[in-house]
Scaffold this motif. Structure first.
Motif, PDB file in Angstrom:
ATOM      1  N   LYS A 150       0.842  -1.212   0.000  1.00  0.00           N
ATOM      2  CA  LYS A 150       0.000   0.000   0.000  1.00  0.00           C
ATOM      3  C   LYS A 150       0.878   1.263   0.000  1.00  0.00           C
ATOM      4  O   LYS A 150       0.623   2.214  -0.752  1.00  0.00           O
ATOM      5  N   ALA A 151       1.916   1.250   0.821  1.00  0.00           N
ATOM      6  CA  ALA A 151       2.821   2.405   0.863  1.00  0.00           C
ATOM      7  C   ALA A 151       3.511   2.593  -0.478  1.00  0.00           C
ATOM      8  O   ALA A 151       3.684   3.724  -0.955  1.00  0.00           O
ATOM      9  N   ASP A 152       3.886   1.479  -1.089  1.00  0.00           N
ATOM     10  CA  ASP A 152       4.566   1.538  -2.385  1.00  0.00           C
ATOM     11  C   ASP A 152       3.639   2.149  -3.440  1.00  0.00           C
ATOM     12  O   ASP A 152       4.041   3.010  -4.224  1.00  0.00           O
ATOM     13  N   GLN A 153       2.376   1.682  -3.444  1.00  0.00           N
ATOM     14  CA  GLN A 153       1.411   2.196  -4.432  1.00  0.00           C
ATOM     15  C   GLN A 153       1.160   3.687  -4.232  1.00  0.00           C
ATOM     16  O   GLN A 153       0.887   4.404  -5.181  1.00  0.00           O
ATOM     17  N   ALA A 154       1.265   4.134  -2.991  1.00  0.00           N
ATOM     18  CA  ALA A 154       1.042   5.554  -2.705  1.00  0.00           C
ATOM     19  C   ALA A 154       2.325   6.371  -2.895  1.00  0.00           C
ATOM     20  O   ALA A 154       2.344   7.574  -2.618  1.00  0.00           O
ATOM     21  N   GLY A 155       3.395   5.713  -3.359  1.00  0.00           N
ATOM     22  CA  GLY A 155       4.657   6.419  -3.590  1.00  0.00           C
ATOM     23  C   GLY A 155       5.353   6.835  -2.308  1.00  0.00           C
ATOM     24  O   GLY A 155       6.130   7.788  -2.293  1.00  0.00           O
ATOM     25  N   ARG A 156       5.082   6.122  -1.209  1.00  0.00           N
ATOM     26  CA  ARG A 156       5.654   6.553   0.068  1.00  0.00           C
ATOM     27  C   ARG A 156       6.892   5.752   0.472  1.00  0.00           C
ATOM     28  O   ARG A 156       7.473   6.019   1.529  1.00  0.00           O
ATOM     29  N   VAL A 157       7.297   4.777  -0.345  1.00  0.00           N
ATOM     30  CA  VAL A 157       8.537   4.047  -0.018  1.00  0.00           C
ATOM     31  C   VAL A 157       9.702   4.832  -0.626  1.00  0.00           C
ATOM     32  O   VAL A 157       9.893   4.842  -1.828  1.00  0.00           O
ATOM     33  N   LEU A 173       7.268  -2.861  13.180  1.00  0.00           N
ATOM     34  CA  LEU A 173       8.340  -2.809  12.178  1.00  0.00           C
ATOM     35  C   LEU A 173       8.070  -1.681  11.175  1.00  0.00           C
ATOM     36  O   LEU A 173       8.998  -0.983  10.751  1.00  0.00           O
ATOM     37  N   TYR A 174       6.817  -1.503  10.810  1.00  0.00           N
ATOM     38  CA  TYR A 174       6.459  -0.438   9.863  1.00  0.00           C
ATOM     39  C   TYR A 174       6.814   0.932  10.467  1.00  0.00           C
ATOM     40  O   TYR A 174       7.403   1.785   9.800  1.00  0.00           O
ATOM     41  N   ARG A 175       6.472   1.120  11.737  1.00  0.00           N
ATOM     42  CA  ARG A 175       6.791   2.392  12.384  1.00  0.00           C
ATOM     43  C   ARG A 175       8.302   2.608  12.444  1.00  0.00           C
ATOM     44  O   ARG A 175       8.791   3.730  12.306  1.00  0.00           O
ATOM     45  N   TYR A 176       9.043   1.507  12.627  1.00  0.00           N
ATOM     46  CA  TYR A 176      10.509   1.627  12.623  1.00  0.00           C
ATOM     47  C   TYR A 176      11.006   2.079  11.245  1.00  0.00           C
ATOM     48  O   TYR A 176      11.905   2.915  11.142  1.00  0.00           O
ATOM     49  N   LEU A 177      10.396   1.547  10.182  1.00  0.00           N
ATOM     50  CA  LEU A 177      10.789   1.947   8.826  1.00  0.00           C
ATOM     51  C   LEU A 177      10.487   3.430   8.581  1.00  0.00           C
ATOM     52  O   LEU A 177      11.248   4.129   7.919  1.00  0.00           O
ATOM     53  N   VAL A 178       9.382   3.904   9.129  1.00  0.00           N
ATOM     54  CA  VAL A 178       9.063   5.335   9.019  1.00  0.00           C
ATOM     55  C   VAL A 178      10.110   6.142   9.790  1.00  0.00           C
ATOM     56  O   VAL A 178      10.650   7.136   9.304  1.00  0.00           O
ATOM     57  N   ARG A 179      10.436   5.675  10.986  1.00  0.00           N
ATOM     58  CA  ARG A 179      11.399   6.393  11.827  1.00  0.00           C
ATOM     59  C   ARG A 179      12.760   6.495  11.142  1.00  0.00           C
ATOM     60  O   ARG A 179      13.466   7.487  11.268  1.00  0.00           O
ATOM     61  N   ALA A 229       7.942   7.329   3.891  1.00  0.00           N
ATOM     62  CA  ALA A 229       7.596   8.708   4.234  1.00  0.00           C
ATOM     63  C   ALA A 229       6.545   8.727   5.340  1.00  0.00           C
ATOM     64  O   ALA A 229       5.662   7.871   5.369  1.00  0.00           O
ATOM     65  N   GLY A 230       6.650   9.679   6.230  1.00  0.00           N
ATOM     66  CA  GLY A 230       5.654   9.802   7.296  1.00  0.00           C
ATOM     67  C   GLY A 230       6.272  10.455   8.513  1.00  0.00           C
ATOM     68  O   GLY A 230       7.487  10.647   8.575  1.00  0.00           O
ATOM     69  N   ARG A 231       5.405  10.795   9.470  1.00  0.00           N
ATOM     70  CA  ARG A 231       5.882  11.431  10.705  1.00  0.00           C
ATOM     71  C   ARG A 231       5.952  10.393  11.801  1.00  0.00           C
ATOM     72  O   ARG A 231       5.039   9.594  11.961  1.00  0.00           O
ATOM     73  N   SER A 232       7.027  10.418  12.553  1.00  0.00           N
ATOM     74  CA  SER A 232       7.181   9.469  13.657  1.00  0.00           C
ATOM     75  C   SER A 232       6.594  10.049  14.929  1.00  0.00           C
ATOM     76  O   SER A 232       6.801  11.224  15.227  1.00  0.00           O
ATOM     77  N   ALA A 233       5.896   9.193  15.659  1.00  0.00           N
ATOM     78  CA  ALA A 233       5.409   9.600  16.983  1.00  0.00           C
ATOM     79  C   ALA A 233       6.589   9.556  17.957  1.00  0.00           C
ATOM     80  O   ALA A 233       7.677   9.101  17.606  1.00  0.00           O
TER      81      ALA A 233
END
Ligand SMILES: [Zn+2]
Length: 383
Positions: free
Chosen positions: A61-68, A264-270, A275-279
């Motif tokens: 899903k992230a890949d399709q949204a261009g977020r990887v 693991l996904y949150r770690y990849l964002v971190r 792409a994304g904001r880390s808590a």
């Protein structure tokens, strides 16, 4: 870029059989950071495979949204040799039955081959050195000519991992709390972030790095090995690697898999791979402890195991952890050999009640902060 599914074919070992390894790429080849994750090199350890099962649709899903932004390589079951080793209705996934090798030992220390190729060109420019070393490591792997299925597996998987920024090898223990192994140079930053994000109960570190040629060991230790060999050159710790122990062999469920995948996904964002904001980073559940402080309980006698404490229990030095029962001894309590903790710490790994015991068998492991005299110079993993 669409998710790509790929297959590595291993050489035929017996007429009429061929095995292959499936791996997937999310994001663009060559993009940074590059993360490599594999599961089930010990082929009967499947909690990591379950976590990746839940992670893959999230990455798609992230890949399709261009977020990887970086590159993620996943190998959900990396060991088709071990997967096939079913004998008498029992799955034997830890050792290669042909060579008797532990599947997670004897991976390739490439430091000598890299030194030979580019040692003289390593200077004060750390970024240039990283490129030189990664190129030389890949060239060394391409120049190898493995013969057997297992040798080929080791060379081919390292071609996918050796230039990664992060290498995670997903394992589990027999009956265990969530824990991970890493090396001292990775503790600040990468390892503590992973440990906190995943909620691990115990973080163990080798000093200065893993001597055992485990998969995560050889990927991470390439850098300090070369730094020791070339003290005048600027050689950073360019790969963070960890052996992640996702509890026990029976801890395979959708609930755990989904929660591990989300972590693991949150770690990849971190790490900026997605792409994304880390808590805010969760608090570590316990302070990291050195391998030299890990108490390993070796069975003194034969019998069968009965435990007094669950995985994750806090213990004090002298606490009773388990007993080895002599089945033919009529003496009641005298038939029970007690095993006591030799440190204050966390019992993070043990066998199941009723397990057969033999002299020298590892009955449990306890993470303690203080180095233990009987553990100095030992590796983190006792086969
Ligand atoms: Zn394992």
């Amino acid at each position: 870029m669409p998710v790509s599914k790929n297959r590595i074919r291993l050489p035929t070992m017996t007429p009429g059989t061929t095995r292959s390894v499936a791996w997937l790429r999310f994001g663009h080849a060559g993009a940074r950071p590059k993360v490599y994750m594999q599961a089930a090199i010990h082929a009967n350890e499947l909690p990591g495979t379950m976590a990746l099962h839940h992670l893959m649709p999230m990455l798609t899903k992230a890949d399709q949204a261009g977020r990887v932004r970086g590159e993620v390589i996943l190998v959900p079951t990396v060991n088709p040799i071990g997967l096939s080793q079913v004998a008498g209705n029992v799955h034997l996934g830890r050792y290669d039955l042909l060579s008797r090798d532990n599947f997670n030992r004897n991976w390739l220390d490439l430091s000598a081959a890299v030194a030979e190729r580019v040692g003289r060109r390593l200077g004060r420019n750390a970024a240039a050195n990283v490129d030189l070393i990664r190129g030389a490591a890949l060239a060394a792997l391409r120049a190898m000519d493995p013969v057997t299925e297992l040798q080929t597996l080791r060379v081919e998987m390292m071609k996918l991992s050796i230039d990664a920024d992060v290498v995670l090898d997903l394992h589990c223990d027999t009956n265990a709390a969530l824990h991970l192994f890493t090396a001292a140079p990775d503790l600040k930053g990468a390892a503590q972030e992973l440990a906190a994000e995943l909620g691990v109960q115990v973080t163990l570190y080798n000093e200065p790095f893993a001597e055992a040629l485990t998969f995560s060991g050889v990927n991470g230790a390439l850098w300090p090995r070369l730094a020791a060999r070339f003290p005048g050159a600027a050689i950073p710790q360019a790969c963070f690697s960890s052996t992640l122990e996702l509890r026990g062999q029976h801890d395979v469920s959708d609930a755990l898999g989904a929660s591990d995948a989300a972590n693991l996904y949150r770690y990849l964002v971190r790490r900026g791979v997605i792409a994304g904001r880390s808590a805010a980073l969760p608090r570590l559940k316990s302070a990291p402890t050195p391998i030299s402080g890990m108490d390993v309980g070796y069975c003194p006698v034969a019998g069968f195991m009965v435990y007094c404490l669950p995985p994750g229990a806090k213990v004090k030095k002298g606490d009773l952890v388990c007993e080895v029962l002599d089945p033919a001894n009529p003496g009641g309590s005298r038939a029970r050999m007690p095993m006591r903790s030799r440190t204050d710490g966390i019992l993070f790994s043990r066998r199941r009640d009723g397990a057969l015991a033999w002299p020298g068998m590892v009955a449990y492991r306890i993470a303690g902060a203080k180095p233990l005299a009987h553990r100095k110079g030992m590796s983190g993993l006792d086969d």
